[in-house]
Enzyme design. Structure first.
Site: not given
Ligand code: GRF
Length: 197
Positions: A13, A91-92, A108, A110, A174
């Site tokens: 992302n 992820m925190r 963010n 989600h 998406q």
């Molecule tokens: C993926 O599971 C995405 O759905 C969520 O974060 C995870 C890793 O995304 N947003 P990324 O490839 O590190 O952006």
């Protein structure tokens, strides 16, 4: 406007956000920092390859002391002078104290159609519920987890035989469409909900 992007892993992302800004001279945003809580995050290399400054603040030395971790985490963001912070696969969980410093300028993404499936394991939960539609949401970050004003959503079908991995992969495609589109509008002051199908 300068944009700091927080990641924890591969940063796909983040890559789409950075590329959307670097490839469009008319884009209102410029990436100023990619920051990770994980020194091994693959996204750090991708950011450096694109000439974007990177930083790491490892959360592990701080144990359960979230405030101490966040007191360090905020420093590179302030040093970079970021106007907007984008969480992208970060992820925190962030405390209200941290989030309040960026009220109205933190986004963010989600992987669910919020308000459904806040938290983790969203794809497995959508399958478990027998949903025939699923997707992703970009929202403003407020102190309550996965709860702020919705800025954009993109939907995907749930197909017979889908595994959580199949669904995650379909949603991720998406996410990569939705987040850049929402960020550009957001930086232009357009906060109306964007729906992609
Ligand atoms: C993926 O599971 C995405 O759905 C969520 O974060 C995870 C890793 O995304 N947003 P990324 O490839 O590190 O952006």
């Amino acid at each position: 406007k300068t944009v700091a992007i927080l990641i924890s892993g591969g940063g796909s992302n983040m890559v789409t956000l950075v590329d959307s800004m670097l490839n469009d001279p008319g884009h209102p945003g410029r990436p100023c920092l990619v920051l990770s809580n994980n020194a091994d995050a693959g996204g750090l290399t991708k950011a450096a390859e694109r000439g974007v400054a990177t930083a790491v603040v490892d959360h592990r030395p701080f144990g359960k002391d979230r405030a101490a971790f966040e007191a360090e985490l905020v420093k590179p963001i302030l040093n970079a002078g970021a106007d907007v912070v984008c969480l992208a696969g970060f992820m925190r969980v962030l405390t209200a104290g941290f989030v309040s410093q960026f009220e109205g300028r933190m986004l963010n993404i989600h992987p669910s159609l919020l308000p459904k499936y806040k938290g983790l394991h969203t794809h497995a939960r959508a399958l478990e519920a027998g949903d025939d539609r699923h997707g992703c949401t970009v929202h403003e970050v407020t102190p309550r987890l996965d709860d702020g004003p919705l800025l954009g959503q993109a939907e995907v079908p749930v197909l017979p035989g889908d595994t959580p991995e199949d669904l995650a992969a379909r949603v991720l495609v998406q996410e990569h469409r939705l987040y850049p589109a929402v960020l550009a509008r957001y930086l232009r002051g357009e906060h109306a909900m964007l729906r992609l199908s």
